[in-house]
Design a protein around this motif. Structure first.
Motif, mmCIF file in Angstrom:
data_model
loop_
_atom_site.group_PDB
_atom_site.id
_atom_site.type_symbol
_atom_site.label_atom_id
_atom_site.label_comp_id
_atom_site.label_asym_id
_atom_site.label_seq_id
_atom_site.Cartn_x
_atom_site.Cartn_y
_atom_site.Cartn_z
ATOM 1 N N GLY A 162 122.779 -17.475 40.037
ATOM 2 C CA GLY A 162 122.428 -16.565 41.123
ATOM 3 C C GLY A 162 121.304 -15.620 40.756
ATOM 4 N N ALA A 163 121.344 -15.087 39.548
ATOM 5 C CA ALA A 163 120.298 -14.157 39.116
ATOM 6 C C ALA A 163 118.954 -14.866 38.983
ATOM 7 C CB ALA A 163 120.681 -13.506 37.797
ATOM 8 N N SER A 164 118.963 -16.058 38.408
ATOM 9 C CA SER A 164 117.694 -16.772 38.249
ATOM 10 C C SER A 164 117.130 -17.181 39.604
ATOM 11 C CB SER A 164 117.874 -17.991 37.349
ATOM 12 O OG SER A 164 118.792 -18.896 37.917
ATOM 13 N N TYR A 165 117.988 -17.570 40.540
ATOM 14 C CA TYR A 165 117.528 -17.912 41.885
ATOM 15 C C TYR A 165 116.943 -16.673 42.575
ATOM 16 C CZ TYR A 165 117.594 -19.634 46.680
ATOM 17 O OH TYR A 165 117.246 -19.991 47.948
ATOM 18 N N GLY A 166 117.619 -15.545 42.439
ATOM 19 C CA GLY A 166 117.138 -14.316 43.066
ATOM 20 C C GLY A 166 115.815 -13.847 42.501
ATOM 21 N N GLY B 204 113.614 -15.712 41.001
ATOM 22 C CA GLY B 204 112.601 -16.699 41.385
ATOM 23 C C GLY B 204 112.100 -16.470 42.803
ATOM 24 N N LYS B 205 113.041 -16.211 43.730
ATOM 25 C CA LYS B 205 112.642 -15.922 45.112
ATOM 26 C C LYS B 205 111.828 -14.628 45.183
ATOM 27 C CE LYS B 205 114.303 -17.203 48.683
ATOM 28 N NZ LYS B 205 113.808 -18.022 49.786
ATOM 29 N N LEU B 206 112.239 -13.633 44.400
ATOM 30 C CA LEU B 206 111.532 -12.355 44.384
ATOM 31 C C LEU B 206 110.104 -12.536 43.898
ATOM 32 C CD1 LEU B 206 111.653 -9.183 44.450
ATOM 33 C CD2 LEU B 206 112.290 -9.355 42.058
ATOM 34 N N ALA B 207 109.931 -13.252 42.793
ATOM 35 C CA ALA B 207 108.596 -13.454 42.235
ATOM 36 C C ALA B 207 107.727 -14.296 43.168
ATOM 37 C CB ALA B 207 108.696 -14.122 40.868
ATOM 38 N N GLY B 208 108.311 -15.331 43.762
ATOM 39 C CA GLY B 208 107.541 -16.165 44.684
ATOM 40 C C GLY B 208 107.060 -15.381 45.897
ATOM 41 N N SER B 209 107.936 -14.573 46.451
ATOM 42 C CA SER B 209 107.553 -13.770 47.613
ATOM 43 C C SER B 209 106.518 -12.714 47.249
ATOM 44 C CB SER B 209 108.779 -13.094 48.217
ATOM 45 O OG SER B 209 109.699 -14.057 48.657
ATOM 46 N N ALA B 210 106.667 -12.127 46.071
ATOM 47 C CA ALA B 210 105.697 -11.113 45.637
ATOM 48 C C ALA B 210 104.322 -11.742 45.417
ATOM 49 C CB ALA B 210 106.183 -10.437 44.361
ATOM 50 N N LEU B 211 104.286 -12.916 44.797
ATOM 51 C CA LEU B 211 102.993 -13.574 44.582
ATOM 52 C C LEU B 211 102.351 -13.980 45.902
ATOM 53 C CD1 LEU B 211 103.772 -15.739 41.451
ATOM 54 C CD2 LEU B 211 102.330 -13.717 41.594
ATOM 55 N N GLU B 212 103.165 -14.414 46.851
ATOM 56 C CA GLU B 212 102.631 -14.756 48.164
ATOM 57 C C GLU B 212 102.076 -13.515 48.863
ATOM 58 O OE1 GLU B 212 104.220 -16.546 52.383
ATOM 59 O OE2 GLU B 212 105.275 -17.082 50.547
ATOM 60 N N GLY B 213 102.785 -12.403 48.752
ATOM 61 C CA GLY B 213 102.302 -11.160 49.343
ATOM 62 C C GLY B 213 101.019 -10.666 48.691
ATOM 63 N N MET C 141 108.184 -5.290 42.524
ATOM 64 C CA MET C 141 108.789 -6.524 42.019
ATOM 65 C C MET C 141 109.424 -6.296 40.645
ATOM 66 S SD MET C 141 107.034 -10.173 41.037
ATOM 67 C CE MET C 141 106.214 -9.478 39.624
ATOM 68 N N ILE C 142 108.756 -5.578 39.774
ATOM 69 C CA ILE C 142 109.292 -5.325 38.439
ATOM 70 C C ILE C 142 110.550 -4.463 38.518
ATOM 71 C CG2 ILE C 142 108.810 -4.125 36.249
ATOM 72 C CD1 ILE C 142 105.920 -5.155 36.532
ATOM 73 N N ILE C 143 110.554 -3.465 39.376
ATOM 74 C CA ILE C 143 111.741 -2.619 39.534
ATOM 75 C C ILE C 143 112.908 -3.429 40.092
ATOM 76 C CG2 ILE C 143 112.697 -0.671 40.838
ATOM 77 C CD1 ILE C 143 109.906 0.644 40.563
ATOM 78 N N ALA C 144 112.646 -4.263 41.094
ATOM 79 C CA ALA C 144 113.709 -5.080 41.674
ATOM 80 C C ALA C 144 114.242 -6.093 40.657
ATOM 81 C CB ALA C 144 113.201 -5.791 42.917
ATOM 82 N N ALA C 145 113.354 -6.694 39.879
ATOM 83 C CA ALA C 145 113.793 -7.651 38.852
ATOM 84 C C ALA C 145 114.643 -6.955 37.793
ATOM 85 C CB ALA C 145 112.594 -8.332 38.211
ATOM 86 N N ALA C 146 114.283 -5.729 37.433
ATOM 87 C CA ALA C 146 115.077 -4.981 36.456
ATOM 88 C C ALA C 146 116.470 -4.662 37.011
ATOM 89 C CB ALA C 146 114.352 -3.695 36.071
ATOM 90 N N LEU C 147 116.557 -4.331 38.294
ATOM 91 C CA LEU C 147 117.858 -4.072 38.901
ATOM 92 C C LEU C 147 118.710 -5.343 38.953
ATOM 93 C CD1 LEU C 147 116.812 -1.668 41.797
ATOM 94 C CD2 LEU C 147 118.073 -1.077 39.725
ATOM 95 N N ILE C 148 118.090 -6.465 39.256
ATOM 96 C CA ILE C 148 118.828 -7.735 39.268
ATOM 97 C C ILE C 148 119.335 -8.061 37.866
ATOM 98 C CG2 ILE C 148 118.614 -10.233 39.601
ATOM 99 C CD1 ILE C 148 116.657 -9.618 41.890
#
Length: 98
Positions: free
Chosen positions: A48-52, A54-63, A78-85
């Protein structure tokens, strides 16, 4: 059936097949039975964490690709959200191991 569902189904079947001889062993010792719930919890947490992330990074790169002028703000968020995950993942892993 999706690839993830097939992978989960095959993994579950493999675990049950490998665990069957250990569960069929005779004896009343507590180490005879295998407690798989802890390991399923750890696996689901990591998946679940790796999927989350991955989706976060993909969406951030698209943005960032769509609006390069706000790339710094998106990267920081993105870095703050990844740290929280990751923090939640470590907490969940701690609960699964105890």
């Amino acid at each position: 059936m999706s690839k993830i569902a097939k992978l989960c189904l095959y993994s579950f079947a493999a675990i049950l097949i490998c665990a069957a001889p250990a569960m069929a062993a005779e004896g009343d010792a507590p180490h005879v039975m295998i407690d798989l719930t802890r390991y399923f919890g750890i696996g689901l947490t990591v998946i679940g964490a790796s999927y989350g992330i991955g989706k976060l990074a993909g969406s951030a790169l698209e943005g960032m690709a769509r609006q390069p002028e706000v790339a710094g703000n998106i990267q920081t968020a993105m870095i703050i959200a990844a740290a929280l995950i990751e923090g939640f993942t470590f907490f969940a892993l701690f609960l699964c191991m105890s």
